[in-house]
Design a protein around this motif. Structure first.
Motif, PDB file in Angstrom:
ATOM      1  N   SER A 282       0.825  -1.223   0.000  1.00 35.26           N
ATOM      2  CA  SER A 282       0.000   0.000   0.000  1.00 35.26           C
ATOM      3  C   SER A 282       0.851   1.262   0.000  1.00 35.26           C
ATOM      4  O   SER A 282       0.489   2.270  -0.611  1.00 35.26           O
ATOM      5  CB  SER A 282      -0.900   0.039   1.227  1.00 35.26           C
ATOM      6  OG  SER A 282      -1.762  -1.066   1.232  1.00 35.26           O
ATOM      7  N   ARG A 283       1.987   1.223   0.721  1.00 39.89           N
ATOM      8  CA  ARG A 283       2.784   2.443   0.871  1.00 39.89           C
ATOM      9  C   ARG A 283       3.360   2.949  -0.448  1.00 39.89           C
ATOM     10  O   ARG A 283       3.742   4.109  -0.540  1.00 39.89           O
ATOM     11  CB  ARG A 283       3.906   2.220   1.901  1.00 39.89           C
ATOM     12  CG  ARG A 283       3.419   2.380   3.355  1.00 39.89           C
ATOM     13  CD  ARG A 283       4.451   1.829   4.324  1.00 39.89           C
ATOM     14  NE  ARG A 283       4.107   2.046   5.735  1.00 39.89           N
ATOM     15  CZ  ARG A 283       3.157   1.400   6.405  1.00 39.89           C
ATOM     16  NH1 ARG A 283       2.395   0.535   5.787  1.00 39.89           N
ATOM     17  NH2 ARG A 283       2.944   1.648   7.686  1.00 39.89           N
ATOM     18  N   ARG A 284       3.444   2.111  -1.456  1.00 34.01           N
ATOM     19  CA  ARG A 284       3.946   2.567  -2.746  1.00 34.01           C
ATOM     20  C   ARG A 284       2.955   3.525  -3.438  1.00 34.01           C
ATOM     21  O   ARG A 284       3.357   4.363  -4.229  1.00 34.01           O
ATOM     22  CB  ARG A 284       4.219   1.371  -3.674  1.00 34.01           C
ATOM     23  CG  ARG A 284       5.527   0.685  -3.389  1.00 34.01           C
ATOM     24  CD  ARG A 284       5.612  -0.659  -4.110  1.00 34.01           C
ATOM     25  NE  ARG A 284       5.373  -0.611  -5.547  1.00 34.01           N
ATOM     26  CZ  ARG A 284       6.293  -0.297  -6.478  1.00 34.01           C
ATOM     27  NH1 ARG A 284       7.526  -0.019  -6.101  1.00 34.01           N
ATOM     28  NH2 ARG A 284       5.972  -0.296  -7.746  1.00 34.01           N
ATOM     29  N   ARG A 285       1.681   3.318  -3.195  1.00 32.24           N
ATOM     30  CA  ARG A 285       0.631   4.148  -3.827  1.00 32.24           C
ATOM     31  C   ARG A 285       0.702   4.103  -5.351  1.00 32.24           C
ATOM     32  O   ARG A 285       0.294   5.052  -6.020  1.00 32.24           O
ATOM     33  CB  ARG A 285       0.699   5.600  -3.348  1.00 32.24           C
ATOM     34  CG  ARG A 285       0.395   5.711  -1.875  1.00 32.24           C
ATOM     35  CD  ARG A 285       0.695   7.072  -1.312  1.00 32.24           C
ATOM     36  NE  ARG A 285       1.039   6.897   0.087  1.00 32.24           N
ATOM     37  CZ  ARG A 285       1.622   7.795   0.850  1.00 32.24           C
ATOM     38  NH1 ARG A 285       1.944   8.959   0.356  1.00 32.24           N
ATOM     39  NH2 ARG A 285       1.880   7.549   2.102  1.00 32.24           N
ATOM     40  N   PHE A 286       1.255   3.047  -5.889  1.00 31.28           N
ATOM     41  CA  PHE A 286       1.380   2.901  -7.344  1.00 31.28           C
ATOM     42  C   PHE A 286       0.064   2.334  -7.862  1.00 31.28           C
ATOM     43  O   PHE A 286      -0.470   1.378  -7.315  1.00 31.28           O
ATOM     44  CB  PHE A 286       2.539   1.936  -7.641  1.00 31.28           C
ATOM     45  CG  PHE A 286       2.884   1.771  -9.096  1.00 31.28           C
ATOM     46  CD1 PHE A 286       4.005   2.395  -9.631  1.00 31.28           C
ATOM     47  CD2 PHE A 286       2.096   0.979  -9.936  1.00 31.28           C
ATOM     48  CE1 PHE A 286       4.341   2.237 -10.973  1.00 31.28           C
ATOM     49  CE2 PHE A 286       2.426   0.816 -11.275  1.00 31.28           C
ATOM     50  CZ  PHE A 286       3.553   1.450 -11.794  1.00 31.28           C
ATOM     51  N   LYS A 307      -9.075   5.309   7.631  1.00 33.36           N
ATOM     52  CA  LYS A 307      -8.098   6.192   8.288  1.00 33.36           C
ATOM     53  C   LYS A 307      -6.809   6.297   7.475  1.00 33.36           C
ATOM     54  O   LYS A 307      -6.015   7.213   7.692  1.00 33.36           O
ATOM     55  CB  LYS A 307      -7.716   5.616   9.670  1.00 33.36           C
ATOM     56  CG  LYS A 307      -8.822   5.660  10.672  1.00 33.36           C
ATOM     57  CD  LYS A 307      -8.314   5.340  12.084  1.00 33.36           C
ATOM     58  CE  LYS A 307      -8.011   3.873  12.244  1.00 33.36           C
ATOM     59  NZ  LYS A 307      -7.769   3.420  13.613  1.00 33.36           N
ATOM     60  N   TYR A 308      -6.601   5.358   6.582  1.00 37.69           N
ATOM     61  CA  TYR A 308      -5.323   5.333   5.867  1.00 37.69           C
ATOM     62  C   TYR A 308      -5.422   5.881   4.442  1.00 37.69           C
ATOM     63  O   TYR A 308      -4.479   5.785   3.673  1.00 37.69           O
ATOM     64  CB  TYR A 308      -4.732   3.905   5.912  1.00 37.69           C
ATOM     65  CG  TYR A 308      -4.696   3.444   7.349  1.00 37.69           C
ATOM     66  CD1 TYR A 308      -3.924   4.142   8.285  1.00 37.69           C
ATOM     67  CD2 TYR A 308      -5.500   2.401   7.798  1.00 37.69           C
ATOM     68  CE1 TYR A 308      -3.941   3.798   9.630  1.00 37.69           C
ATOM     69  CE2 TYR A 308      -5.518   2.044   9.144  1.00 37.69           C
ATOM     70  CZ  TYR A 308      -4.735   2.757  10.050  1.00 37.69           C
ATOM     71  OH  TYR A 308      -4.758   2.411  11.378  1.00 37.69           O
ATOM     72  N   ASN A 309      -6.540   6.505   4.119  1.00 38.34           N
ATOM     73  CA  ASN A 309      -6.657   7.230   2.842  1.00 38.34           C
ATOM     74  C   ASN A 309      -5.604   8.335   2.815  1.00 38.34           C
ATOM     75  O   ASN A 309      -5.562   9.161   3.734  1.00 38.34           O
ATOM     76  CB  ASN A 309      -8.040   7.897   2.727  1.00 38.34           C
ATOM     77  CG  ASN A 309      -9.152   6.904   2.452  1.00 38.34           C
ATOM     78  OD1 ASN A 309      -8.898   5.720   2.223  1.00 38.34           O
ATOM     79  ND2 ASN A 309     -10.383   7.395   2.462  1.00 38.34           N
ATOM     80  N   ASP A 310      -4.749   8.348   1.815  1.00 39.20           N
ATOM     81  CA  ASP A 310      -3.652   9.336   1.710  1.00 39.20           C
ATOM     82  C   ASP A 310      -2.805   9.367   2.983  1.00 39.20           C
ATOM     83  O   ASP A 310      -2.200  10.382   3.310  1.00 39.20           O
ATOM     84  CB  ASP A 310      -4.205  10.759   1.459  1.00 39.20           C
ATOM     85  CG  ASP A 310      -4.863  10.863   0.109  1.00 39.20           C
ATOM     86  OD1 ASP A 310      -4.417  10.160  -0.823  1.00 39.20           O
ATOM     87  OD2 ASP A 310      -5.834  11.638  -0.022  1.00 39.20           O
ATOM     88  N   ASN A 311      -2.801   8.270   3.697  1.00 35.35           N
ATOM     89  CA  ASN A 311      -2.163   8.232   5.019  1.00 35.35           C
ATOM     90  C   ASN A 311      -1.641   6.809   5.285  1.00 35.35           C
ATOM     91  O   ASN A 311      -1.711   6.306   6.398  1.00 35.35           O
ATOM     92  CB  ASN A 311      -3.235   8.628   6.058  1.00 35.35           C
ATOM     93  CG  ASN A 311      -2.667   8.856   7.433  1.00 35.35           C
ATOM     94  OD1 ASN A 311      -1.497   9.202   7.581  1.00 35.35           O
ATOM     95  ND2 ASN A 311      -3.496   8.650   8.455  1.00 35.35           N
ATOM     96  N   GLU A 312      -1.116   6.203   4.219  1.00 36.65           N
ATOM     97  CA  GLU A 312      -0.695   4.795   4.286  1.00 36.65           C
ATOM     98  C   GLU A 312       0.372   4.561   5.350  1.00 36.65           C
ATOM     99  O   GLU A 312       0.426   3.501   5.961  1.00 36.65           O
ATOM    100  CB  GLU A 312      -0.151   4.330   2.929  1.00 36.65           C
ATOM    101  CG  GLU A 312      -1.208   4.154   1.840  1.00 36.65           C
ATOM    102  CD  GLU A 312      -1.564   5.439   1.115  1.00 36.65           C
ATOM    103  OE1 GLU A 312      -1.190   6.542   1.584  1.00 36.65           O
ATOM    104  OE2 GLU A 312      -2.232   5.346   0.068  1.00 36.65           O
TER     105      GLU A 312
END
Ligand code: GCU
Length: 412
Positions: A282-286, A307-312
């Motif tokens: 998820s943290r890649r946001r690719f 809670k992790y939308n744009d906040n991975e």
């Protein structure tokens, strides 16, 4: 595909490695309190339960305890010129005949020994696997697909055989594997209805309008259904209970990984093109990001995942730890070159970063440190393959799954 809410279309999608954010992944071998995990025992007693709980509360949501299933055989007949048996079984998911059920179709190759089985949910109904006119149409909600004759969310005769290319049944049976599948919508219809129907409604607590923020979304619901199919398969002498495989494609690939993490009766796990919320980090946001998936499909994960939308980076886990939860059992991650939405490189990296957990448990992990060439199956305990082409399940994918299973589960 489903219509996307227009605001989802505005979310910028990254397709360039150079544009990705810098991030640090959580270490699967460091507990939340900072303790280094250096033994199998510490993994099993401390870190594995902790990770499982974090995925439950923050990503997929916790499923209720399952009552014993009830089941009823609907029909049984020979197929493929007598090479196999096709059995249709109704599985009552709450153990009660007046509760929700999933219609399982089980194809069993004729054999004098118990056979390994691939369990996988299907997207288009059991009748979409073959032209057999005796397979009943699903009665519940279906995705509208004009090309398959599905209108008004209702299956029609026209949709028979619509998914045949994804299910090379005769070939799978010839290779000695049984296939067990059910329509995923039997378990939970795949639309956002605040969990008023399907399995969630059946398990709602007194006075509860919908699942709490840490309780199951649809993926956890479908995984629950897979476990109920496993309940049934465990009762069958014709099935080899040490070689039970769970496979899924796309949203159902996310589901097979979660089913494999939560239910250790699955001896081998396959995810095909599972992407965001599946094998991809998820943290890649690719490609597809957490915000995008939560916007388009708010019912798939638990509400805490919002809670992790744009906040991975704030999420206590990432998807390599989902792969690690399957350790030391074999897991195969499959990508498709043109399916950049699912981030093939991020799927590969999840396997790579789960490797230390497999090594700690005494197996080989992933026998590659870089993406392999197209079509080359990395057949180690963590397996990986990327093939040319698009988001789909192909006959060559099945050959790779079964080559992997033959080797990792000890062949015939
Ligand atoms: C969409 C979704 C993906 C999912 C896929 C599928 O593309 O964004 O996350 O895997 O549907 O299930 O086909």
């Amino acid at each position: 595909t489903l219509a996307m809410p227009s605001f989802a279309q505005d979310i910028k999608v990254l397709y360039d490695e150079a544009e990705l954010p810098k991030f640090t992944l959580p270490d699967p071998l460091v507990a939340q309190d900072g303790t280094k995990i250096t033994t199998r025992e510490a993994w099993e007693k401390i870190r594995r339960p902790e990770l499982l709980q974090l995925f439950e509360t923050d990503v997929y949501g916790k499923a209720p305890a399952a009552p014993p299933i009830a089941s009823r055989v609907i029909s049984e007949r020979e197929v493929f010129g007598g090479k196999a048996t096709e059995r249709q079984v109704r599985i009552f998911l709450t153990g009660k005949e007046d509760g929700p059920y999933a219609d399982l179709i089980l194809f069993l190759p004729k054999s004098d020994k118990p056979v390994p089985v691939v369990t996988a949910l299907n997207f288009k109904g059991n009748h979409s696997l073959s032209d057999d006119p005796t397979i009943p149409l699903p009665q519940g909600w279906m995705r509208n697909i004009a090309a398959d004759g599905i209108k008004n969310h209702t299956a029609t005769e026209e949709s028979r055989g619509a998914a045949k290319s994804r299910w090379p049944l005769e070939r799978i049976l010839d290779r000695g594997y049984a296939v067990a599948t059910a329509y995923y919508g039997d378990i939970d219809p795949d639309f956002d209805d605040d969990f008023q129907n399907g399995i969630h409604a059946a398990f709602k607590k007194e006075g509860q309008a919908k699942p709490a923020a840490d309780e199951w979304g649809s993926i956890a619901g479908w995984a629950f259904g897979l476990s109920r199919i496993a309940d049934y398969l465990e009762q069958q002498d014709a099935i080899d209970h040490e070689r039970m495989i769970v496979m899924g494609h796309s949203r159902l690939g996310k589901t097979s990984l979660w089913a494999g993490a939560t239910d250790t009766r699955f001896d081998l796990v396959i995810s095909n093109n599972s992407g965001c919320g599946g094998a991809a980090l998820s943290r890649r946001r690719f490609g597809e990001s957490v915000r995008r998936i939560n916007t388009s499909f708010p019912h798939w994960f638990c509400d805490n995942f919002l809670k992790y939308n744009d906040n991975e980076d704030a999420c206590p886990v990432d998807q390599h730890e989902l792969i690690a939860l399957i350790a030391p059992r074999p897991v195969l991650i499959c990508s498709a070159q043109e399916d950049q939405w699912a981030d093939p490189h991020g799927e590969f990296l999840s396997g790579l970063y789960a490797d230390p957990v497999y090594r700690l448990l005494g197996t080989d992990g992933l026998a590659a440190t870089e993406m392999p060439p197209l079509d080359k199956l990395i057949n180690s305990r963590i397996g990986y393959r990327i093939r040319p082409g698009k988001h789909d399940v192909t006959p060559s994918d099945w050959e790779a799954y079964l080559d992997f299973a033959d080797k990792q589960l000890g062949g015939k």
